[in-house]
Design an enzyme around this catalytic site. Structure first.
Site, PDB file in Angstrom:
ATOM      1  NE  ARG A 199       1.251  -4.330   0.962  1.00 45.85           N
ATOM      2  CZ  ARG A 199       0.601  -2.921   1.401  1.00 45.85           C
ATOM      3  NH1 ARG A 199       1.251  -2.348   1.230  1.00 45.85           N
ATOM      4  NH2 ARG A 199      -0.969  -3.242   1.205  1.00 45.85           N
ATOM      5  CG  HIS A 228       1.536  -1.331   5.989  1.00 46.50           C
ATOM      6  ND1 HIS A 228       2.957  -1.379   4.808  1.00 46.50           N
ATOM      7  CD2 HIS A 228       1.555  -1.339   6.946  1.00 46.50           C
ATOM      8  CE1 HIS A 228       3.365  -0.421   6.549  1.00 46.50           C
ATOM      9  NE2 HIS A 228       3.186  -0.972   7.205  1.00 46.50           N
ATOM     10  CE1 TYR A 259      -3.390  -0.630  -0.060  1.00 42.61           C
ATOM     11  CE2 TYR A 259      -4.625  -0.013   1.632  1.00 42.61           C
ATOM     12  CZ  TYR A 259      -3.384  -0.662   1.208  1.00 42.61           C
ATOM     13  OH  TYR A 259      -2.759  -1.434   1.034  1.00 42.61           O
TER      14      TYR A 259
HETATM   15  C1  TPP Z   1       9.102   8.194   9.208  1.00 44.22           C
HETATM   16  C2  TPP Z   1       7.941   7.607   9.780  1.00 44.22           C
HETATM   17  N1  TPP Z   1       6.712   8.360   8.848  1.00 44.22           N
HETATM   18  C3  TPP Z   1       5.603   7.372   8.563  1.00 44.22           C
HETATM   19  C4  TPP Z   1       5.927   5.867   8.980  1.00 44.22           C
HETATM   20  C5  TPP Z   1       4.068   5.214   9.273  1.00 44.22           C
HETATM   21  N2  TPP Z   1       4.455   3.921   8.355  1.00 44.22           N
HETATM   22  C6  TPP Z   1       5.293   2.984   7.811  1.00 44.22           C
HETATM   23  S1  TPP Z   1       5.132   2.203   7.296  1.00 44.22           S
HETATM   24  C7  TPP Z   1       4.585   3.376   6.430  1.00 44.22           C
HETATM   25  C8  TPP Z   1       5.066   3.014   4.492  1.00 44.22           C
HETATM   26  C9  TPP Z   1       6.471   2.510   4.312  1.00 44.22           C
HETATM   27  O1  TPP Z   1       6.322   2.162   2.673  1.00 44.22           O
HETATM   28  P1  TPP Z   1       7.825   1.966   1.961  1.00 44.22           P
HETATM   29  O2  TPP Z   1       8.540   2.483   2.469  1.00 44.22           O
HETATM   30  O3  TPP Z   1       7.022   1.190   0.575  1.00 44.22           O
HETATM   31  O4  TPP Z   1       8.316   0.237   2.723  1.00 44.22           O
HETATM   32  P2  TPP Z   1       6.468  -1.562   2.597  1.00 44.22           P
HETATM   33  O5  TPP Z   1       6.464  -1.059   3.703  1.00 44.22           O
HETATM   34  O6  TPP Z   1       5.980  -0.978   1.282  1.00 44.22           O
HETATM   35  O7  TPP Z   1       7.981  -2.590   2.830  1.00 44.22           O
HETATM   36  C10 TPP Z   1       4.624   4.267   6.339  1.00 44.22           C
HETATM   37  C11 TPP Z   1       3.816   5.090   5.895  1.00 44.22           C
HETATM   38  C12 TPP Z   1       6.426   6.061   9.836  1.00 44.22           C
HETATM   39  N3  TPP Z   1       6.467   4.257  10.089  1.00 44.22           N
HETATM   40  N4  TPP Z   1       7.719   6.120   9.494  1.00 44.22           N
END
Ligand code: TPP
Ligand code: MG
Lengths: 326, 383
Positions: free
Chosen positions: B276, B280, B289
């Site tokens: 990425r 985010h 971070y």
């Molecule tokens: C059930 C849930 N918990 C927390 C969140 C908050 N949140 C949104 S994206 C994210 C990180 C997701 O990481 P990843 O699965 O690696 O996907 P990326 O964002 O890197 O594409 C979090 C903690 C959420 N959207 N849904």
């Protein structure tokens, strides 16, 4: 420490810092609470000062966060866990409802569950789906849990500390749109009990009761009503489980009218329970039915429509008018 | 396990041997790669399925369009036109490479960052942007494109993909359901349950995990202590790691996985090892971070740069191709910008639309009262 003016988020941070300093068994955990300090910076700097052992970035798994908090509590710790947003508590709902809430009762009082689940909640920040919800009634409905929500930096500071020291599980709802509101916090003061409601503005014609994000709205409505010559009393309920019905009753016996304001849908919401109990307690004192202002019975709408969903000044004043018209 | 013998010493050895038999001695394989960061091939072209100017140009063109959409949407968010935008910067190869291997009748269940897959499935980028402007919680009709709605609850849709795959199988279709999810999502219980259901039902589902190394501020080491692709093995289906910044390799591996699934082989897990490169979301500040050196290291592995280098060096694309692609990208950006700037807000009573398929007395009553209340602001009769 002298009294200071700070944001609600900073007050929570200070409260967590104090809890971590005061009790080595207190732990903080959740998604992104470590180096980032949480998406709202409520845990800012805590991992740096207390270490990764006590301030832990959790794997992305809410059921895991609460389920392991239950185990840590069984081991004698006092976990304070963060659910990143209101809409993401549901993977943990099973652990909260079937385990966290019941273990004390099931063990005949032998086990205690000193766990705090912090949840930023409510709308008004223009967020995407699942980031603006108010699920508090879903928790207040569950026996074994305590549910509170501060409205000011001072309450945020004190109530979180009290929640951490409580031997019962506390679902701690933080009004996210008020995170940046400032107010005075006096760590030398004596706080009211955790579950006590507070009269934040005295009045004689009608009582407006809110909690969390709607207390400020109720105060604004009372000020607007005062310009029309109406004296509105404002209550900050502070706690939803238990509700301090004595304070509400005393207020309604003075004003004879009650309007409850929350962001959550009114259908089967906190206002319904308050209306039912206050109607029973104050039947002969009431001059009007207890009215409620809150969300519609619809999914929380996309950001561009949230202004038509959330209670606002006009809707609260319309309810005040309706109540006074009886 | 072999029964321990009566003899004490040899019994201990036998037990150790029995236990050691479970140890995994396999060396960690390299991620599958076909195109090196410098644009040269790791295999002779005749060993690469689908290799040719048509595929390579299409992959490049769509990656370029996805990046343009991403850049434009990020700018629109900065200008206050969108509430939020989750950038895909750096993940173009993982998305475009895999999407190009799909058949039109396959069905995709994305998370919230799969703008490149949406593009390949023919979803109008304006509809994707609409969601992040805050005018809808959906944006498009999944029935047309076979591209399901975005799911913001991390991991939830991986179960939906599995169920959809079960439905496809019951109907005798050889189409495949694909779940796109992240390294962070791999920790959710829903995702583990999806693996279980897929395995025991032999469901025709492809789990496509974009391991972009981060879940907001948490590095992948906070989610797992073993490579993610290996998780599949424990559930009983194959897992492969592919260089997620190599569109050609992602395409070939996805094609292989789809053939396996269509051939009745059951679920398949592909870990696209990528990065990425952006925040985010536009609300995030990765400088809090993330070490800058890490970003630089991955910038050298940019998925577009390497395919462009290959296309140029081999002569598979002329300068005119790149010029035309740039023009198309600019047109797309203009179209999206114009559409966003002129996008009307939904009607206030839209809050009450489509809450139920068959109506609901309370919602209907609340709508009536809401409309009355709204009218009271414009009604000249109002006191
Ligand atoms: C059930 C849930 N918990 C927390 C969140 C908050 N949140 C949104 S994206 C994210 C990180 C997701 O990481 P990843 O699965 O690696 O996907 P990326 O964002 O890197 O594409 C979090 C903690 C959420 N959207 N849904
Ligand atoms: Mg990730």
């Amino acid at each position: 420490m002298p009294a200071q003016t700070m944001t609600l988020a900073k007050a929570l941070n200070l409260s967590l810092r104090t809890a971590l300093e005061d009790d080595p068994d207190v732990l903080v955990m959740g998604e992104d609470v470590g180096r980032l300090g949480g998406v709202f910076r409520v845990t800012d700097g805590l991992q740096k000062d207390f270490g990764e052992d006590r301030v832990m970035d959790s794997p992305l798994a809410e059921s895991g966060i609460v389920g392991t908090a239950v185990g840590l509590a069984l081991g004698g710790h006092r976990p304070v866990v963060e659910i990143q947003f209101d809409g993401f508590v549901f993977p943990a709902y099973d652990q909260i409802v079937t385990q966290l809430a019941k273990l004390h009762a099931r063990s005949g009082g032998a086990l205690r569950m000193p766990v705090v689940v912090r949840i930023p909640y409510g709308g008004g920040i223009g967020a995407v789906e699942h980031h603006s919800e108010s699920p508090e009634a879903l928790f207040a409905h569950v026996p074994g849990l305590k549910v509170v929500s501060p409205a000011t930096p001072s309450d945020a500071y004190w109530m979180l500390g009290q929640a951490v020291r409580s031997d019962d599980p506390v679902i701690f709802f933080e009004p996210k749109r008020r995170y940046w509101d400032t107010g005075e916090v006096d760590p030398g003061a004596t706080p009211p009990p955790l579950h006590r409601a507070r009269v934040v503005r005295a009045g004689t014609d009608l009582t407006l009761a809110g909690y969390g994000p709607t207390v400020k709205l109720c105060r604004e409505a009372a000020e607007a009503a005062a310009e029309d010559g109406r004296s509105v009393e404002v209550l900050d309920l502070r706690s939803l489980s238990p509700v301090d019905f004595d304070t509400v009753q005393a207020s309604v016996e003075r004003t004879h009218r009650l309007v409850v304001v929350h962001e959550a849908p009114v259908f089967f919401g906190a206002g319904a329970e308050i209306a039912a109990r206050i109607t029973t307690r104050c039947f002969y004192a009431l001059e009007a039915p207890v009215l409620r202002v809150g969300g519609h019975h619809t999914p929380y709408p996309p950001a561009r429509l949230e202004g038509h969903y959330l209670p606002d000044l006009d809707r609260v004043l319309a309810a005040v008018d309706d109540s006074l018209a009886y | 396990m072999t029964a321990p013998t009566a003899d004490h010493a040899s019994g201990a050895t036998a037990l150790t041997d029995a236990l050691n038999a479970f140890a995994d001695h396999r060396p960690e394989p390299q991620a599958v790669q076909l195109l090196r960061p410098d644009g040269t091939l790791t295999l002779p072209p005749e060993h690469i399925p689908g290799y040719g100017s048509e595929l390579l140009r299409a992959l490049y063109r769509d990656m370029r369009m996805a990046r343009e959409l991403d850049t434009e949407a990020t700018a629109l968010q900065r200008q206050g036109e969108l509430g939020l935008w989750p950038p895909l910067l750096g993940q173009e190869a993982a998305q475009i490479g895999s999407a190009h291997a799909l058949r039109p009748d396959d069905h995709v269940f994305p998370s919230y960052r799969e703008h490149g897959v949406a593009w390949c499935r023919g979803v109008d980028p304006v509809d994707v942007v609409r969601l992040f402007r805050g005018v809808t919680n959906g944006g498009w009709d999944p029935r047309g494109s076979g591209f399901h709605l975005y799911t913001l609850v991390v991991g939830a849709h991986v179960l939906h993909a599995t169920g959809y795959a079960m439905s496809l199988a019951k109907r005798g279709s050889d189409a495949v359901a694909v779940a796109y999810f992240g390294d962070g999502a791999s920790s959710e219980g829903d995702v583990a349950e999806a693996f279980t259901f897929a395995a025991v039902h032999d469901a025709p589902v492809l789990f496509l995990c974009q391991n972009n190394q981060w879940a907001i501020s948490e590095p992948v080491t906070r989610q797992t202590s073993s490579p993610l692709y290996r998780r599949a093995q424990g559930f009983g289906f194959p897992g492969v790691r592919v260089d997620g910044n190599d569109a050609l390799a992602v395409h070939a591996v996805t094609r292989h996985a789809l053939d396996h699934i269509r051939g009745g082989g059951g679920p398949f897990f592909v870990e696209a090892f990528t990065y990425r490169m952006g925040a985010h979301t536009t609300s995030d500040d990765p400088t809090r971070y993330r070490p800058p050196a890490e970003l630089e290291q991955w910038r050298a592995r940019d998925p577009l740069a390497r395919l462009r280098a290959h296309l140029s060096a081999t002569g598979l694309a002329e300068p005119a191709f790149f010029e035309e692609t740039e023009e198309r990208a600019t047109e797309l950006a203009h179209r999206v910008r114009h559409a966003v700037r002129t996008m009307p807000d939904p009607a206030p009573a839209g809050v009450f639309d489509h809450v139920h398929a068959e109506g609901h007395a309370l919602v209907d009553e609340e709508r009536r009262r809401f409309e009355e209340y709204e009218r009271s602001f414009t009604d000249p009769e109002r006191p």
